[in-house]
Design a protein around this motif. Structure first.
Motif, PDB file in Angstrom:
ATOM      1  N   GLU A 127       0.988  -1.339   0.091  1.00 15.43           N
ATOM      2  CA  GLU A 127       0.417   0.250   0.156  1.00 15.43           C
ATOM      3  C   GLU A 127       0.857   1.507  -0.315  1.00 15.43           C
ATOM      4  O   GLU A 127       0.511   2.258  -1.066  1.00 15.43           O
ATOM      5  CB  GLU A 127      -0.734   0.086   1.300  1.00 15.43           C
ATOM      6  CG  GLU A 127      -2.125   1.196   1.552  1.00 15.43           C
ATOM      7  CD  GLU A 127      -3.219   1.431   0.515  1.00 15.43           C
ATOM      8  OE1 GLU A 127      -3.270   2.287  -0.449  1.00 15.43           O
ATOM      9  OE2 GLU A 127      -2.990  -0.177  -0.081  1.00 15.43           O
ATOM     10  N   GLU A 128       2.068   0.687   0.741  1.00 14.82           N
ATOM     11  CA  GLU A 128       2.849   2.748   1.137  1.00 14.82           C
ATOM     12  C   GLU A 128       3.424   2.972  -0.431  1.00 14.82           C
ATOM     13  O   GLU A 128       3.534   3.836  -0.768  1.00 14.82           O
ATOM     14  CB  GLU A 128       4.006   2.332   2.207  1.00 14.82           C
ATOM     15  CG  GLU A 128       4.641   3.539   2.731  1.00 14.82           C
ATOM     16  CD  GLU A 128       3.743   4.253   3.412  1.00 14.82           C
ATOM     17  OE1 GLU A 128       3.629   5.598   3.308  1.00 14.82           O
ATOM     18  OE2 GLU A 128       2.652   3.604   3.248  1.00 14.82           O
TER      19      GLU A 128
ATOM     20  N   SER B 122       2.258   1.836  -3.043  1.00 11.25           N
ATOM     21  CA  SER B 122       1.006   1.795  -4.566  1.00 11.25           C
ATOM     22  C   SER B 122       1.388   3.243  -4.714  1.00 11.25           C
ATOM     23  O   SER B 122       0.818   4.374  -5.088  1.00 11.25           O
ATOM     24  CB  SER B 122      -0.258   1.655  -3.957  1.00 11.25           C
ATOM     25  OG  SER B 122      -0.496   2.405  -2.755  1.00 11.25           O
ATOM     26  N   TYR B 123       1.755   4.773  -3.728  1.00  9.91           N
ATOM     27  CA  TYR B 123       1.445   5.903  -3.373  1.00  9.91           C
ATOM     28  C   TYR B 123       2.582   6.809  -4.700  1.00  9.91           C
ATOM     29  O   TYR B 123       2.165   7.603  -5.085  1.00  9.91           O
ATOM     30  CB  TYR B 123       1.241   6.358  -2.463  1.00  9.91           C
ATOM     31  CG  TYR B 123       0.205   5.512  -1.323  1.00  9.91           C
ATOM     32  CD1 TYR B 123      -1.260   6.198  -1.799  1.00  9.91           C
ATOM     33  CD2 TYR B 123       0.362   5.390   0.268  1.00  9.91           C
ATOM     34  CE1 TYR B 123      -2.584   5.852  -0.847  1.00  9.91           C
ATOM     35  CE2 TYR B 123      -0.486   5.168   0.790  1.00  9.91           C
ATOM     36  CZ  TYR B 123      -1.931   5.587   0.327  1.00  9.91           C
ATOM     37  OH  TYR B 123      -2.748   5.060   1.021  1.00  9.91           O
ATOM     38  N   GLY B 124       3.400   6.123  -4.840  1.00 11.94           N
ATOM     39  CA  GLY B 124       4.455   6.286  -5.643  1.00 11.94           C
ATOM     40  C   GLY B 124       4.945   5.511  -6.681  1.00 11.94           C
ATOM     41  O   GLY B 124       6.393   5.379  -6.772  1.00 11.94           O
ATOM     42  N   SER B 125       4.507   5.077  -7.267  1.00  7.20           N
ATOM     43  CA  SER B 125       4.560   4.197  -8.011  1.00  7.20           C
ATOM     44  C   SER B 125       4.868   4.465  -9.602  1.00  7.20           C
ATOM     45  O   SER B 125       5.977   4.112 -10.061  1.00  7.20           O
ATOM     46  CB  SER B 125       3.151   3.508  -8.355  1.00  7.20           C
ATOM     47  OG  SER B 125       1.494   3.890  -8.730  1.00  7.20           O
ATOM     48  N   GLN B 126       4.774   6.288  -9.738  1.00  9.02           N
ATOM     49  CA  GLN B 126       4.896   6.404 -11.103  1.00  9.02           C
ATOM     50  C   GLN B 126       6.588   6.844 -10.558  1.00  9.02           C
ATOM     51  O   GLN B 126       7.617   6.960 -11.006  1.00  9.02           O
ATOM     52  CB  GLN B 126       4.151   7.957 -10.753  1.00  9.02           C
ATOM     53  CG  GLN B 126       4.517   8.669 -12.696  1.00  9.02           C
ATOM     54  CD  GLN B 126       4.529   7.395 -13.502  1.00  9.02           C
ATOM     55  OE1 GLN B 126       3.947   6.343 -14.337  1.00  9.02           O
ATOM     56  NE2 GLN B 126       5.453   7.782 -14.444  1.00  9.02           N
TER      57      GLN B 126
END
Length: 98
Positions: free
Chosen positions: A70-71, A73-77
């Motif tokens: 989850e953590e 996924s916030y900075g995937s880009q």
């Protein structure tokens, strides 16, 4: 069979021709992405990484921690951009965390 050259070529050119002739670039990209992930994420994330798979331009990363998933996924880009920058070309266009 590859063409035979009479002139002397640097080994890098010969290897590049060999990779292109045998269509090995996709396999080399998979290895490069795994190495870039391990180097970029460090031991903390690598301890929870169970599998890394590159399929075309999608990177699938299996994690054993749902909180870490989850953590990240916030900075995937940002992760995608850093991986591509580390490799030196655009290999990953989408990141799927499992």
């Amino acid at each position: 069979m590859a063409k035979r050259h009479n002139d002397n070529l640097p080994i890098s050119e010969i290897l590049k021709e060999f990779v292109e002739a045998n269509k090995l670039q996709s396999g080399l990209d998979k290895v490069d992405v795994r190495e870039a992930w391990a180097k970029m994420m460090g031991n903390g994330v690598n301890n929870y990484t169970t599998d890394i798979k590159l399929d075309r331009d999608v990177l699938y990363v299996s994690l054993s921690s749902s909180v870490l998933r989850e953590e990240l996924s916030y900075g995937s880009q940002k992760i995608i951009d850093m991986l591509n920058e580390s490799i030196g070309k655009t290999v990953v266009k989408k990141l799927v965390l499992r």
